[in-house]
Motif scaffolding. Structure first.
Motif, PDB file in Angstrom:
ATOM      1  N   HIS A   1      -6.089   2.018   1.727  1.00 28.63           N
ATOM      2  CA  HIS A   1      -6.438   1.174   0.590  1.00 28.63           C
ATOM      3  C   HIS A   1      -7.847   1.498   0.107  1.00 28.63           C
ATOM      4  CE1 HIS A   1      -6.334  -2.375  -1.992  1.00 28.63           C
ATOM      5  NE2 HIS A   1      -7.544  -2.664  -1.548  1.00 28.63           N
TER       6      HIS A   1
ATOM      7  N   GLU B   1      -3.491   1.057   7.031  1.00 31.31           N
ATOM      8  CA  GLU B   1      -3.303   0.538   5.673  1.00 31.31           C
ATOM      9  C   GLU B   1      -4.641   0.217   5.015  1.00 31.31           C
ATOM     10  OE1 GLU B   1      -0.722  -2.763   6.284  1.00 31.31           O
ATOM     11  OE2 GLU B   1       1.118  -1.557   6.176  1.00 31.31           O
TER      12      GLU B   1
ATOM     13  N   VAL C   1       0.839  -1.201   0.000  1.00 33.36           N
ATOM     14  CA  VAL C   1       0.000   0.000   0.000  1.00 33.36           C
ATOM     15  C   VAL C   1       0.874   1.250   0.000  1.00 33.36           C
ATOM     16  CG1 VAL C   1      -1.602   1.348   1.414  1.00 33.36           C
ATOM     17  CG2 VAL C   1      -1.971  -1.098   1.097  1.00 33.36           C
TER      18      VAL C   1
END
Length: 343
Positions: A189, A185, A115
């Motif tokens: 995302h 994360e 990511v």
């Protein structure tokens, strides 16, 4: 906190526009989808394919919402799962085999990259606008994980007080729990990578800066002054995005030379009409000796020009500078300075 049941998670899931397109094509099946795919551009095909590969399970209810006009066909409760294999079957025979292979190779590669690596592709101004709304500790964590070159550019767009706070927090970081890092994360995302179409080109500050950048100087000053009364943080971000003809003197010498190498002499002469000696000297210093003599000769002996033509010439040069910066050919970073501009 316990994880939500699958049904709850599914109800909360929102499909981005590109995800809805991928869902519809997968639901239609190969024959019907094939009649539509040929109308998409290569870049659009890549975006749709990337979405379809990462789509995962889509419930009957969501399928019905996307293809409402065909609700009868899906009322039996059929569901679908978007995977690389399903997409490959869909594209096979509809596109050349090498094009299918290229698209899937790129998409599969994107899906496995970190990511944080993929965040390098997010616009600095978009990411800065995102971080302004986050807690400084969260902003510090994100900036500490992305590439230093990208983080530096993002910081240049942050309001000075927030920038200083973030830097102090980055210096005093303690080990971050895996659960917290994973939560950040997942959020990134979802906000930038899954819903990239929502964010790409949709940043309100970038759009407003583009509008203000095309105003007359006095109109620009009035707009920023008015906005500062109610949206001081937004004004700080906007200042970092603005670039006017006056800001050319703030460019690095090499960037000025690169810029003016691409500007026709007659346009440069027109743009320099009415400028002060100090500003003109900086611009002329970026030209080769031969071009400088030609421009000086035209400026000294030429006739006065209409202000509208002068303004248009200056605007075309600043637009060119912004385009070159977008391509990475030059770097422009006015930094939102408050010093008086050379007129």
């Amino acid at each position: 906190m316990a994880a939500a049941p699958p049904a709850v998670r599914d109800a909360q899931r929102q499909l981005a526009p590109v995800d809805q397109v991928a869902t519809l094509l997968l639901a239609m099946g190969k024959p019907a989808a094939g009649r539509l795919l040929k109308y998409f551009e290569p870049d659009e095909l890549k975006r749709i394919t990337r979405s379809a590969v990462q789509l995962g399970a889509v419930s009957p209810g969501q399928v019905d919402a996307v293809v409402e006009s065909f609700a009868g066909e899906f009322s039996g409760g059929a569901s679908l799962v978007g995977t690389a294999q399903e997409v490959e079957k869909l594209l096979a025979g509809l596109l050349p085999a090498d094009q299918v292979a290229d698209i899937l190779a790129e998409v599969r590669g994107s899906a496995t990259r970190s990511v944080w690596e993929r965040m390098a592709g997010v616009s600095e101004s978009v990411l800065a606008s995102y971080l302004v709304k986050e807690h400084p500790q969260t902003a510090a964590l994100i900036l500490s994980r992305i590439r230093p070159a990208t983080a530096a550019k993002v910081m240049g767009h942050l309001p000075l007080p927030l920038r200083n706070t973030v830097m102090r927090r980055m210096l005093s970081f303690k080990p971050v729990l895996d659960e917290i890092l994973q939560a950040v994360e997942r959020t990134l995302h979802e906000d930038f990578l899954i819903n990239g179409s929502r964010n790409s080109g949709a940043d309100t500050h970038a759009k407003m800066a583009d509008i203000i950048n095309k105003m007359e100087r006095h109109q620009m000053d009035e707009a920023l002054t008015s906005l500062a009364e109610s949206r001081p943080k937004s004004v700080e971000i906007l200042k970092g995005l603005l670039f006017t003809f006056d800001d050319i003197v703030k460019l690095a010498p090499r960037a000025r030379t690169t810029l003016f190498d691409a500007v026709p002499n007659d346009r440069l002469v027109l743009a320099l009409k009415g400028t002060e000696a100090e500003f003109r000297a900086v611009v002329l210093g970026a030209l080769s000796a031969r071009v400088r003599r030609m421009v000086e000769h035209e400026l000294n002996g030429g006739e006065p020009a209409a202000q509208r033509d002068v303004t248009e010439a200056r605007r075309s040069i600043t637009d060119l500078a912004m385009d070159m910066a977008g391509r990475g050919e030059i770097e422009i970073n006015p930094g939102g300075e408050d010093d008086a501009l050379i007129r």
